[in-house]
Scaffold this motif. Structure first.
Motif, PDB file in Angstrom:
ATOM      1  N   ARG A 122      25.631  27.804  -1.059  1.00 54.54           N
ATOM      2  CA  ARG A 122      26.796  27.418  -0.276  1.00 54.54           C
ATOM      3  C   ARG A 122      26.390  26.697   0.998  1.00 54.54           C
ATOM      4  O   ARG A 122      27.159  25.899   1.540  1.00 54.54           O
ATOM      5  CB  ARG A 122      27.623  28.668   0.082  1.00 54.54           C
ATOM      6  N   ASP A 123      25.193  26.995   1.487  1.00 57.64           N
ATOM      7  CA  ASP A 123      24.706  26.386   2.725  1.00 57.64           C
ATOM      8  C   ASP A 123      23.337  25.769   2.487  1.00 57.64           C
ATOM      9  O   ASP A 123      22.509  26.332   1.775  1.00 57.64           O
ATOM     10  CB  ASP A 123      24.608  27.431   3.842  1.00 57.64           C
ATOM     11  N   ALA A 124      23.111  24.621   3.088  1.00 56.26           N
ATOM     12  CA  ALA A 124      21.792  24.001   3.011  1.00 56.26           C
ATOM     13  C   ALA A 124      20.815  24.790   3.875  1.00 56.26           C
ATOM     14  O   ALA A 124      21.209  25.380   4.882  1.00 56.26           O
ATOM     15  CB  ALA A 124      21.875  22.557   3.495  1.00 56.26           C
ATOM     16  N   PRO A 125      19.547  24.835   3.486  1.00 58.43           N
ATOM     17  CA  PRO A 125      18.566  25.581   4.289  1.00 58.43           C
ATOM     18  C   PRO A 125      18.355  24.919   5.648  1.00 58.43           C
ATOM     19  O   PRO A 125      18.529  23.704   5.810  1.00 58.43           O
ATOM     20  CB  PRO A 125      17.302  25.512   3.440  1.00 58.43           C
ATOM     21  N   ARG A 126      17.953  25.715   6.608  1.00 61.87           N
ATOM     22  CA  ARG A 126      17.625  25.175   7.922  1.00 61.87           C
ATOM     23  C   ARG A 126      16.227  24.547   7.886  1.00 61.87           C
ATOM     24  O   ARG A 126      15.376  24.963   7.101  1.00 61.87           O
ATOM     25  CB  ARG A 126      17.683  26.274   8.979  1.00 61.87           C
ATOM     26  N   VAL A 127      16.014  23.556   8.734  1.00 58.83           N
ATOM     27  CA  VAL A 127      14.739  22.841   8.756  1.00 58.83           C
ATOM     28  C   VAL A 127      14.162  22.907  10.163  1.00 58.83           C
ATOM     29  O   VAL A 127      14.793  22.498  11.138  1.00 58.83           O
ATOM     30  CB  VAL A 127      14.914  21.367   8.325  1.00 58.83           C
ATOM     31  N   ALA A 129      28.236  18.219  -3.653  1.00 55.09           N
ATOM     32  CA  ALA A 129      29.281  18.559  -4.619  1.00 55.09           C
ATOM     33  C   ALA A 129      28.627  18.619  -5.995  1.00 55.09           C
ATOM     34  O   ALA A 129      28.336  17.575  -6.597  1.00 55.09           O
ATOM     35  CB  ALA A 129      30.404  17.526  -4.588  1.00 55.09           C
ATOM     36  N   TRP A 130      28.364  19.847  -6.460  1.00 49.26           N
ATOM     37  CA  TRP A 130      27.773  20.043  -7.783  1.00 49.26           C
ATOM     38  C   TRP A 130      28.887  20.251  -8.788  1.00 49.26           C
ATOM     39  O   TRP A 130      29.699  21.184  -8.671  1.00 49.26           O
ATOM     40  CB  TRP A 130      26.840  21.258  -7.769  1.00 49.26           C
ATOM     41  N   GLU A 131      28.957  19.372  -9.769  1.00 44.27           N
ATOM     42  CA  GLU A 131      30.001  19.454 -10.805  1.00 44.27           C
ATOM     43  C   GLU A 131      29.479  20.287 -11.970  1.00 44.27           C
ATOM     44  O   GLU A 131      28.537  19.894 -12.646  1.00 44.27           O
ATOM     45  CB  GLU A 131      30.388  18.050 -11.282  1.00 44.27           C
ATOM     46  N   HIS A 151      26.754  13.876  -4.907  1.00 44.77           N
ATOM     47  CA  HIS A 151      27.270  14.462  -6.156  1.00 44.77           C
ATOM     48  C   HIS A 151      26.143  14.662  -7.167  1.00 44.77           C
ATOM     49  O   HIS A 151      25.186  13.896  -7.216  1.00 44.77           O
ATOM     50  CB  HIS A 151      28.333  13.551  -6.767  1.00 44.77           C
ATOM     51  N   CYS A 152      26.295  15.688  -7.985  1.00 44.61           N
ATOM     52  CA  CYS A 152      25.322  15.964  -9.035  1.00 44.61           C
ATOM     53  C   CYS A 152      26.015  16.701 -10.175  1.00 44.61           C
ATOM     54  O   CYS A 152      26.737  17.672  -9.945  1.00 44.61           O
ATOM     55  CB  CYS A 152      24.174  16.806  -8.483  1.00 44.61           C
ATOM     56  N   LEU A 153      25.807  16.241 -11.405  1.00 43.15           N
ATOM     57  CA  LEU A 153      26.304  16.943 -12.583  1.00 43.15           C
ATOM     58  C   LEU A 153      25.319  18.040 -12.955  1.00 43.15           C
ATOM     59  O   LEU A 153      24.112  17.800 -13.002  1.00 43.15           O
ATOM     60  CB  LEU A 153      26.481  15.982 -13.755  1.00 43.15           C
ATOM     61  N   VAL A 154      25.809  19.233 -13.224  1.00 40.58           N
ATOM     62  CA  VAL A 154      24.956  20.384 -13.506  1.00 40.58           C
ATOM     63  C   VAL A 154      25.263  20.913 -14.900  1.00 40.58           C
ATOM     64  O   VAL A 154      26.414  21.193 -15.226  1.00 40.58           O
ATOM     65  CB  VAL A 154      25.177  21.512 -12.466  1.00 40.58           C
ATOM     66  N   GLY A 164      33.743  24.283 -12.844  1.00 40.01           N
ATOM     67  CA  GLY A 164      34.400  23.688 -11.695  1.00 40.01           C
ATOM     68  C   GLY A 164      33.418  23.251 -10.627  1.00 40.01           C
ATOM     69  O   GLY A 164      32.216  23.517 -10.740  1.00 40.01           O
ATOM     70  N   PRO A 165      33.894  22.563  -9.608  1.00 39.24           N
ATOM     71  CA  PRO A 165      32.989  22.078  -8.569  1.00 39.24           C
ATOM     72  C   PRO A 165      32.474  23.200  -7.684  1.00 39.24           C
ATOM     73  O   PRO A 165      33.179  24.169  -7.399  1.00 39.24           O
ATOM     74  CB  PRO A 165      33.875  21.110  -7.776  1.00 39.24           C
TER      75      PRO A 165
END
Length: 301
Positions: free
Chosen positions: A170-175, A141-143, A159-162, A147-148
Motif C-alpha cells: 500500500r505504501d512505497a518503501p522509504r529511501v 496502480a496494479w491491475e 500502471h502494471c498488469l499483475v 480489481g485494482p
C-alpha cells in the motif's frame, strides 16, 4: 530481445519484440531484415552498435520521421555522410523506463519489511540517469484479477498488469540514499542527454514519454549520486559505502543482457558472494535467459 549475435537475426527478433507496441519500429526492423544493402551498412559497425533500438534512435535524432515509412530510414542510412554513424558510436541505449518501478517496488517493500521498515539505500547497476531511483516519489496502480490495487502517494500513477498472487504494498518503501553506477552516467540537468532519452522512447508510446518527462522533473529536484565506471570493479566498494546509509539493495532492470556472457558469469558470482556475506540484497529484473543459473532456482518463467 537479442542484443548481440547475427545482425539479420537481431532485426528479425526486434520486429517480433516491437509488434503490438510500435508499428513504426516493427516495420523498420522488418524492412532492415529484408534489405541486403542496409544489412551490409550495419555490418560495418561494431557488433554492440548494431542494436536496432540504437540505430533507429540515431536516425530519428538526425531527422528521420517516426512514425514514418521504412523508405525514409533506408535513404538516411545509405546516404549518411557520417553523422548518423557518429551518433551511433558515441551514444548508447540507456533507456530509463521508470515504469519498471511498478515491478520493482513490491520487491523493495519486501526488503524494507525485513528490516522493520527502515529506509533503504538503493544502488542501481546500469543507472543511466538514475530515474528509477525514486520509488518513493511515485504512485502505483496494479491491475489484478480481483480489481485494482493502489500504492504510494506520489506522481503518476505507474500502471502494471499483475497475473496471480503478488505482494503488492500500500505504501512505497522509504529511501535513505539513492545512487548508481554506469559506464556513461547521464546528468539529469543535461538537456541534451535528456532529449536523447526521449528519442529512445518508441514513437507511439506517448505515456512512456510523459512519464519520462515527469521522472526527469523528480530527479532534478534531488539528483542521484551516480558513479562512472565498471560495475565489476567498483561495485563492492560502492556497496560498502552505501551500507553507511541503510540496508543496501543492489538492483538492475534490462541491463545485464548487454554484458558479454563471461561478464554475466562474473557479475552473478560477485552478487552471489555479496549477498552470502550479508552485504546487500539483490533484485534482478532481466529476461529469463540472461542469468539462467539464477532463473533455474525459482519457479518456471
Amino acid at each position: 530481445m537479442i542484443v548481440d549475435g547475427p545482425t539479420l537475426e537481431a532485426y528479425r527478433d526486434f520486429a517480433r519484440y516491437a509488434a503490438g507496441d510500435s508499428r513504426t519500429l516493427e516495420a523498420w526492423a522488418t524492412g532492415v531484415a529484408g534489405d541486403p544493402e542496409v544489412l551490409a551498412w550495419l555490418e560495418q559497425l561494431p557488433v554492440p552498435k548494431r542494436q536496432p533500438n540504437l540505430v533507429f534512435a540515431a536516425a530519428r535524432w538526425h531527422g528521420v520521421p517516426a512514425p514514418g515509412p521504412y523508405a525514409a530510414l533506408r535513404e538516411a542510412l545509405l546516404s549518411d555522410e557520417g553523422s548518423i554513424r557518429e551518433t551511433i558510436m558515441v551514444r548508447a541505449t540507456q533507456t530509463n523506463e521508470v515504469g519498471r518501478l511498478a515491478t520493482l517496488v513490491p520487491a523493495f517493500a519486501q526488503v524494507a519489511a525485513g528490516h522493520d521498515g527502515a529506509p533503504l539505500a538503493l544502488l542501481e547497476v546500469g543507472a543511466s540517469a538514475g530515474l528509477c531511483l525514486y520509488p518513493d516519489r511515485w504512485s502505483y496502480a496494479w491491475e489484478t484479477s480481483w480489481g485494482p490495487v493502489l500504492g504510494g502517494a506520489g506522481v503518476g500513477p505507474l500502471h502494471c498488469l499483475v497475473g496471480g498472487a503478488a505482494p503488492l504494498p500500500r505504501d512505497a518503501p522509504r529511501v535513505a540514499w539513492r545512487g548508481g553506477i554506469d559506464l556513461n552516467p547521464l546528468e539529469v540537468t543535461d538537456d541534451d542527454a535528456m532529449r536523447w532519452l526521449s528519442t529512445l522512447v518508441w514513437p507511439e508510446q506517448h505515456d512512456r514519454r510523459r512519464h519520462l518527462e515527469q521522472a526527469v522533473e523528480v530527479a532534478r529536484a534531488e539528483p542521484p549520486d551516480l558513479v562512472r565506471g565498471d560495475l565489476l570493479e567498483l561495485l563492492p566498494r560502492l556497496v560498502r559505502d552505501a551500507a553507511e546509509q541503510g540496508p543496501v539493495v543492489v538492483f538492475h532492470s534490462a541491463v545485464v543482457a548487454y554484458l558479454l556472457e563471461e561478464e554475466r558469469v562474473r557479475f552473478q558470482e560477485l552478487m552471489t558472494a555479496l549477498v552470502a556475506d550479508g552485504a546487500c540484497h539483490w533484485i534482478s529484473n532481466e529476461g529469463k535467459h540472461v542469468l539462467p543459473d539464477v532463473t533455474a532456482t525459482g519457479p518456471a518463467v
